[in-house]
Design a protein around this motif. Structure first.
Motif, PDB file in Angstrom:
ATOM      1  N   VAL A  58      31.321  49.731  56.156  1.00  0.00           N
ATOM      2  CA  VAL A  58      31.961  49.755  54.837  1.00  0.00           C
ATOM      3  C   VAL A  58      32.948  48.600  54.773  1.00  0.00           C
ATOM      4  CG1 VAL A  58      33.398  51.026  53.217  1.00  0.00           C
ATOM      5  CG2 VAL A  58      31.733  52.266  54.607  1.00  0.00           C
ATOM      6  N   PHE A  59      32.745  47.749  53.789  1.00  0.00           N
ATOM      7  CA  PHE A  59      33.692  46.685  53.516  1.00  0.00           C
ATOM      8  C   PHE A  59      34.693  47.205  52.489  1.00  0.00           C
ATOM      9  CE2 PHE A  59      30.136  44.229  55.072  1.00  0.00           C
ATOM     10  CZ  PHE A  59      30.745  43.191  55.767  1.00  0.00           C
ATOM     11  N   VAL A  60      35.967  47.044  52.765  1.00  0.00           N
ATOM     12  CA  VAL A  60      36.999  47.288  51.767  1.00  0.00           C
ATOM     13  C   VAL A  60      37.235  45.926  51.141  1.00  0.00           C
ATOM     14  CG1 VAL A  60      39.358  48.038  51.321  1.00  0.00           C
ATOM     15  CG2 VAL A  60      38.009  49.166  53.106  1.00  0.00           C
ATOM     16  N   GLY A  61      36.824  45.785  49.899  1.00  0.00           N
ATOM     17  CA  GLY A  61      36.906  44.499  49.211  1.00  0.00           C
ATOM     18  C   GLY A  61      38.100  44.451  48.286  1.00  0.00           C
ATOM     19  N   ILE A  62      39.055  43.606  48.621  1.00  0.00           N
ATOM     20  CA  ILE A  62      40.225  43.418  47.770  1.00  0.00           C
ATOM     21  C   ILE A  62      39.856  42.379  46.727  1.00  0.00           C
ATOM     22  CG2 ILE A  62      42.641  42.704  47.668  1.00  0.00           C
ATOM     23  CD1 ILE A  62      42.790  43.494  50.691  1.00  0.00           C
ATOM     24  N   GLY A  63      39.662  42.845  45.507  1.00  0.00           N
ATOM     25  CA  GLY A  63      39.285  41.948  44.427  1.00  0.00           C
ATOM     26  C   GLY A  63      40.475  41.147  43.940  1.00  0.00           C
ATOM     27  N   LEU A  64      40.311  39.847  43.861  1.00  0.00           N
ATOM     28  CA  LEU A  64      41.370  38.962  43.392  1.00  0.00           C
ATOM     29  C   LEU A  64      41.068  38.558  41.965  1.00  0.00           C
ATOM     30  CD1 LEU A  64      41.667  36.697  46.564  1.00  0.00           C
ATOM     31  CD2 LEU A  64      42.898  38.825  46.037  1.00  0.00           C
ATOM     32  N   ASN A  65      41.981  38.863  41.087  1.00  0.00           N
ATOM     33  CA  ASN A  65      41.802  38.586  39.668  1.00  0.00           C
ATOM     34  C   ASN A  65      42.999  37.763  39.203  1.00  0.00           C
ATOM     35  OD1 ASN A  65      41.671  38.631  36.872  1.00  0.00           O
ATOM     36  ND2 ASN A  65      41.003  40.763  36.763  1.00  0.00           N
ATOM     37  N   SER A  66      42.763  36.497  38.900  1.00  0.00           N
ATOM     38  CA  SER A  66      43.856  35.607  38.514  1.00  0.00           C
ATOM     39  C   SER A  66      44.484  36.007  37.178  1.00  0.00           C
ATOM     40  CB  SER A  66      43.365  34.158  38.459  1.00  0.00           C
ATOM     41  OG  SER A  66      42.323  34.038  37.515  1.00  0.00           O
ATOM     42  N   ASN A  67      43.807  36.834  36.387  1.00  0.00           N
ATOM     43  CA  ASN A  67      44.355  37.280  35.112  1.00  0.00           C
ATOM     44  C   ASN A  67      45.308  38.463  35.256  1.00  0.00           C
ATOM     45  OD1 ASN A  67      42.841  35.369  33.710  1.00  0.00           O
ATOM     46  ND2 ASN A  67      41.076  36.740  33.586  1.00  0.00           N
ATOM     47  N   LYS A  68      45.342  39.072  36.438  1.00  0.00           N
ATOM     48  CA  LYS A  68      46.205  40.222  36.686  1.00  0.00           C
ATOM     49  C   LYS A  68      47.428  39.806  37.483  1.00  0.00           C
ATOM     50  CE  LYS A  68      43.847  44.644  36.941  1.00  0.00           C
ATOM     51  NZ  LYS A  68      43.322  45.647  37.859  1.00  0.00           N
ATOM     52  N   LYS A  69      48.578  40.355  37.132  1.00  0.00           N
ATOM     53  CA  LYS A  69      49.810  40.102  37.894  1.00  0.00           C
ATOM     54  C   LYS A  69      49.916  41.186  38.948  1.00  0.00           C
ATOM     55  CE  LYS A  69      54.221  38.479  38.211  1.00  0.00           C
ATOM     56  NZ  LYS A  69      54.334  38.365  39.626  1.00  0.00           N
ATOM     57  N   SER A  70      49.718  40.803  40.191  1.00  0.00           N
ATOM     58  CA  SER A  70      49.783  41.746  41.305  1.00  0.00           C
ATOM     59  C   SER A  70      51.217  41.905  41.779  1.00  0.00           C
ATOM     60  CB  SER A  70      48.923  41.261  42.468  1.00  0.00           C
ATOM     61  OG  SER A  70      47.579  41.171  42.086  1.00  0.00           O
ATOM     62  N   LEU A  71      51.523  43.093  42.287  1.00  0.00           N
ATOM     63  CA  LEU A  71      52.826  43.329  42.900  1.00  0.00           C
ATOM     64  C   LEU A  71      52.855  42.717  44.296  1.00  0.00           C
ATOM     65  CD1 LEU A  71      55.558  44.818  42.572  1.00  0.00           C
ATOM     66  CD2 LEU A  71      54.509  46.745  43.753  1.00  0.00           C
ATOM     67  N   LEU A  72      51.790  42.946  45.055  1.00  0.00           N
ATOM     68  CA  LEU A  72      51.689  42.443  46.427  1.00  0.00           C
ATOM     69  C   LEU A  72      50.693  41.287  46.470  1.00  0.00           C
ATOM     70  CD1 LEU A  72      51.310  45.912  48.184  1.00  0.00           C
ATOM     71  CD2 LEU A  72      53.399  44.544  48.024  1.00  0.00           C
TER      72      LEU A  72
END
Length: 158
Positions: free
Chosen positions: A31-45
């Motif tokens: 199982v891959f845990v895929g952290i999706g990176l979305n430049s349109n979203k402001k991430s906290l971390l």
């Protein structure tokens, strides 16, 4: 080999995410845990912190690999040879949202199956969005995130 992707922002990972992953890992060889990176979203971390937190939570499980990705999730599934996508369902509205995405994903790549796993009733109100808000305003999140995440979250400035 049965390979699955558990995609999400994991900003931050919650005990509900951990529960879904722990309950699904026995169904797959990897199982891959895929952290999706979305430049349109402001991430906290930032992505690196999220990656480190998840590795700290699951580091001893050889069946789990944590990775970041950008772009279409079904395209990433093809890149890692995942034929299954794991999605957690907390509420009826989650189901409706996830069903629509699963149907679009199936139209794009028919050989990738979405697997829905219902959250435990006690976890249905826990979301990364709510945990982020608690963190931003200086609240205690220990009940909502895995213990391995706490040192990372305490070291961050919000």
């Amino acid at each position: 080999m049965k390979i699955a992707l558990f995609p999400g922002s994991f900003d931050p990972i919650t005990i509900a995410h951990v529960d879904i992953l722990e309950r699904s890992v026995s169904l797959f060889d990897k199982v891959f845990v895929g952290i999706g990176l979305n430049s349109n979203k402001k991430s906290l971390l930032d992505a690196q912190t999220r990656l480190e937190i998840i590795k700290a939570v699951f580091g001893n499980n050889e069946k789990i690999e944590v990775i970041t990705y950008e772009g279409l999730t079904v395209k990433f599934c093809k890149e890692i040879n995942a034929k299954y996508m794991i999605r957690g369902i907390r509420t009826v509205s989650d189901f409706e949202y996830e069903k629509a995405i699963a149907q679009m994903n199936h139209a794009l790549v028919p050989d990738i199956e979405s697997i829905f796993i219902l959250s435990k009733p006690g976890y249905s109100s826990i979301s990364s969005t709510i945990v982020r808000d608690i963190l931003r305003y200086g609240g205690e999140v220990e009940k909502f995130v895995p213990p391995a995440a706490i040192p990372f979250l305490k070291s961050c400035q919000f």
